[in-house]
Design an enzyme around this catalytic site. Structure first.
Site, PDB file in Angstrom:
ATOM      1  N   LEU A  58       0.817  -1.210   0.000  1.00 36.12           N
ATOM      2  CA  LEU A  58       0.000   0.000   0.000  1.00 36.12           C
ATOM      3  C   LEU A  58       0.858   1.271   0.000  1.00 36.12           C
ATOM      4  CD1 LEU A  58      -3.069   0.091   2.337  1.00 36.12           C
ATOM      5  CD2 LEU A  58      -2.234   1.989   0.969  1.00 36.12           C
ATOM      6  N   GLU A  60       1.171   4.523  -2.778  1.00 36.12           N
ATOM      7  CA  GLU A  60       0.892   5.099  -4.096  1.00 36.12           C
ATOM      8  C   GLU A  60       2.181   5.591  -4.765  1.00 36.12           C
ATOM      9  OE1 GLU A  60      -0.534   5.906  -1.263  1.00 36.12           O
ATOM     10  OE2 GLU A  60      -2.631   5.332  -1.446  1.00 36.12           O
ATOM     11  N   GLN A  82      -6.370   3.841  -6.465  1.00 35.25           N
ATOM     12  CA  GLN A  82      -7.719   3.394  -6.112  1.00 35.25           C
ATOM     13  C   GLN A  82      -8.761   4.513  -6.259  1.00 35.25           C
ATOM     14  OE1 GLN A  82      -8.474   1.348  -2.166  1.00 35.25           O
ATOM     15  NE2 GLN A  82      -8.337  -0.292  -3.646  1.00 35.25           N
ATOM     16  N   PHE A  83      -8.381   5.713  -5.868  1.00 33.03           N
ATOM     17  CA  PHE A  83      -9.196   6.908  -6.092  1.00 33.03           C
ATOM     18  C   PHE A  83      -8.232   8.030  -6.432  1.00 33.03           C
ATOM     19  CE2 PHE A  83     -12.053   4.349  -3.569  1.00 33.03           C
ATOM     20  CZ  PHE A  83     -13.290   4.606  -4.118  1.00 33.03           C
ATOM     21  N   HIS A 129     -12.816  11.260  -2.111  1.00 36.67           N
ATOM     22  CA  HIS A 129     -13.307  10.322  -3.122  1.00 36.67           C
ATOM     23  C   HIS A 129     -14.146  11.011  -4.197  1.00 36.67           C
ATOM     24  CE1 HIS A 129     -12.242   7.648   0.190  1.00 36.67           C
ATOM     25  NE2 HIS A 129     -12.401   6.595  -0.572  1.00 36.67           N
TER      26      HIS A 129
END
Lengths: 327, 362
Positions: A58, A60, A82-83, A129
């Site tokens: 995990l 980015e 992921q977003f 998000h």
């Protein structure tokens, strides 16, 4: 031709391209076994194995950093954030290296990679998000920023992004992921990046949009075309950078009126650049001031307020009518 | 120069209360009966609130939310060990700890119904809002602790993050800063074994997260995170050291995410039910209830009364939540800057005009 949602269309493009080209792989959080939190990478792990559908630790920054290294050494990674709200940790790597490697090494090293991610509002999600920050990426020389608006465009543009010799940021409007289906010709054809698409031709007014706003705008345009017997040209921008100035100018020179609908905040959004292009290439053809319908310069609120902070149907409609009526 | 062993390290593990609720009396921390009962009450409140919010979410009355079921002991016991002015810097799986610090039960419902108002921490001191970007709050915890240190204050900072977050650069960078500056930090890692679908084995090659602290020459320990007494004892000792100027501590608390990552997630897609069953046996609340029973502090009758009381509190919170019918739509313009800016006020006016026109057109 199959009728697909945008999620299915992207998934199909990934399946086909990974089959066609062994150097293509996907990586990110939850993209393998889980098939992605939106199921965009569903089935890739089963079909291509965990070496090519990588469930990464995990981080980015390291996902994008290692993707750059992979790309420098012959692979074509399609890395998922992921977003988009979590993608900013990629910026030190993209801005500092990914976008510069070709220039820095005078073409000896190149970075043919894609960073794809869902962005934008409309799914009642938590903080981070729902925002639209395409400007961050479009403002980095050396990489391209692409936003598809329909399942078909997503399929053909993602193929183009993967085959492109430079880093491409591919932003997927999550509100449109499953909102509607469209026939997709799964012929493996890549559309050219840097080209806008004329959705509908017209002579009275040009409307330009992209992402989830395109679909919303299209409905307003359909209604107004009928109610007011207006001939409205609708353009899907598709690539934020490099922006298709020729298509924009040609259309505005024909119609003399233009409305831009942008989900991102107002200041320094792509609409600002479109207006500059019109200023440079078509100013003397204008019969009305160019109007933009945008988000606001505030932190995207949580979903109790969110809907009012992206362009509403009412705002789009009023902007088009006022621009049509301007004398 | 001959080759030689430069240093050797070990990582210790602590459990005070075993899975059957039996206590190791040599390790048992000194906690008053009132505090023990408070700890039980808070863990149970958190569990029942999570269950209720999950129901509300399934009925469409709340948006996506993370649930903390199974992890209550970690943040609740750590918060019990803290003084009122110690900083609580959490992520998003510390509902129990926030309740221990005095959070009103209506607040999380507001946040998960898309209202920033739920982040207002009236009645709580030094508690930062839920942090969603993983590990991004850990450098803040070090900065907060640095301010405490240079002003010579006596409080400390306890931060929380998960196993997945320890892969983030922010986490490692923060630990290095804390060790280098010897700040009064306690880093609690809730190792719940899963980062959405990613198991620990795909997250890291390390046998423990605690050993990562050793790389920074930081006091580090692994504890049974479903054992509230072990978490309490480790946090208390770490806070004591921090407040004496002896630097930061890393506490890895082994626990388990018994349910989904958030309500948008389906764990059946990637993990086996058997594994979950194993962890149900180690439930922190059951274990602590047995301990309290053994100490003659608890019985079935008291439990029944407490359940009813908690249900009443949650019912009242839900009622309060549902009575909030409206939010002021232009509020985001209030908080973008501390001073009024013309560009923002101009956009606020446009926003309000459009809001009115949208309503007229509707």
């Amino acid at each position: 031709m199959p009728k697909l949602t945008m999620v299915q269309a992207i998934n199909l493009a990934l399946h086909q391209e990974m089959e066609r080209d062994e150097s293509v792989l996907v990586m990110g959080q939850d993209v393998g076994v889980n098939g992605g939190v939106f199921r965009v990478t569903d089935g890739l792990g089963d079909k291509f194995g965990s070496d090519r559908a990588i469930d990464a630790p995990l981080a980015e920054g390291a996902i994008i950093g290692t993707a750059i290294g992979m790309a420098m050494n012959g692979l074509k990674p399609v890395a998922e954030m992921q977003f988009s709200g979590f993608s900013y940790l990629s910026i030190p790597q993209l801005e500092g290296n990914g976008a510069r490697m070709r220039t820095r090494s005078r073409g000896q090293f190149t970075v043919p990679m894609v960073m794809r991610m869902p962005y934008g509002g409309g799914v009642r999600a938590l903080e981070h998000h729902s925002e639209s920050k395409e400007t961050y990426y479009a403002h980095t020389p050396g990489m391209k920023t692409v936003i598809p608006s329909t399942p078909k465009a997503a399929y053909h543009l993602l193929l183009a992004a993967i085959r492109d010799p430079d880093p491409v940021v591919f932003m997927e409007p999550k509100h449109s992921y499953r909102a509607f289906k469209e026939e997709v010709d799964d012929n493996g054809e890549a559309w050219e990046l840097g080209k806008a698409r004329t959705v509908q031709e017209g002579t009275d007014l040009t409307v330009i949009s992209w992402g989830a706003m395109l679909h919303r705008t299209e409905k307003v345009v359909e209604q107004l075309s009928e109610d007011r017997n207006a001939s409205i040209e609708l353009i899907d921008l598709q690539t934020i950078y490099p922006m298709d100035g020729a298509t924009i100018a040609k259309s505005v020179m024909k119609t003399g009126r233009c409305v831009i609908v942008q989900e991102a905040q107002k200041t320094l959004g792509p609409a600002s650049e479109i207006i500059s292009i019109i200023n440079d290439k078509a100013l003397m053809y204008l019969e009305a001031p160019v109007k933009r319908v945008t988000g606001y310069d505030v932190i995207m609120p949580y979903f109790a307020r969110e809907n009012q902070y992206v362009p509403t149907i009412g705002r789009i409609k009023r902007a088009i009518e006022e621009t049509l009526d301007f004398e | 120069m001959p080759s030689k062993v430069y240093a050797r390290f070990s990582v210790s593990y602590m459990q005070v209360l075993d899975e059957d609720g039996k206590v190791d009396s040599k390790l048992e921390p000194s906690v008053s009966d009132d505090e023990l009962l408070k700890l039980y009450r808070v863990m149970l409140t958190s569990r029942r609130l999570d269950e209720r919010m999950l129901k509300l979410q399934r009925q469409g009355r709340l948006g996506t939310l993370p649930v903390c079921v199974g992890q209550e002991a970690v943040s609740a016991a750590a918060a019990l060990a803290m003084a009122e002015d110690d900083w609580f810097v959490g992520a998003y799986r510390e509902l129990a700890g926030r309740v221990m610090r005095g959070e009103a039960l209506v607040k999380p419902m507001m946040v998960y119904n898309g209202m920033e108002e739920g982040n207002m921490t009236e009645g709580m001191k030094n508690v930062t809002p839920v942090a969603i970007i993983l590990a991004s709050q850990i450098p803040h915890a070090v900065g907060i602790a640095y301010a405490i240190k240079i002003r010579g204050e006596k409080n400390a900072v306890v931060s929380f993050n998960g196993d997945g977050s320890t892969s983030e650069g922010d986490w490692h960078e923060a630990l290095n800063f804390a060790a280098t500056w010897q700040t009064p930090n306690v880093f609690v890692v809730q190792n719940n074994h899963w980062a959405i679908s990613t198991p620990l084995s795909k997250q890291m090659h390390n046998r423990s997260i605690a050993q990562r602290g050793i790389a920074y020459d930081m006091e580090s320990i692994q504890v049974d995170g479903n054992d509230p007494l072990a978490v309490y004892k480790a946090t208390k000792e770490a806070l004591d050291r921090a407040k004496k100027g002896e630097g930061p501590t890393l506490i890895e608390a082994l626990t388990y995410r018994m349910l989904m990552h958030t309500t948008a997630d389906d764990p059946k897609k990637y993990r086996k039910e058997d594994e979950v069953e194993e962890w149900v046996k180690r439930d922190p609340i059951t274990r602590f209830r047995t301990y309290l029973g053994n100490k003659k502090l608890w019985n079935a009758k008291k439990d029944e009364a407490l359940e009813a009381e908690i249900k009443g509190e949650i019912d009242a919170a839900v009622k309060e939540f549902e009575s909030i019918s409206k939010v002021r739509m232009d509020e985001p313009f209030d908080y973008i800057f501390g001073e009024k800016e013309e560009i923002i006020e101009e956009q606020r006016q446009e926003f309000l005009d459009d809001l009115r026109k949208d309503k007229e057109d509707a």
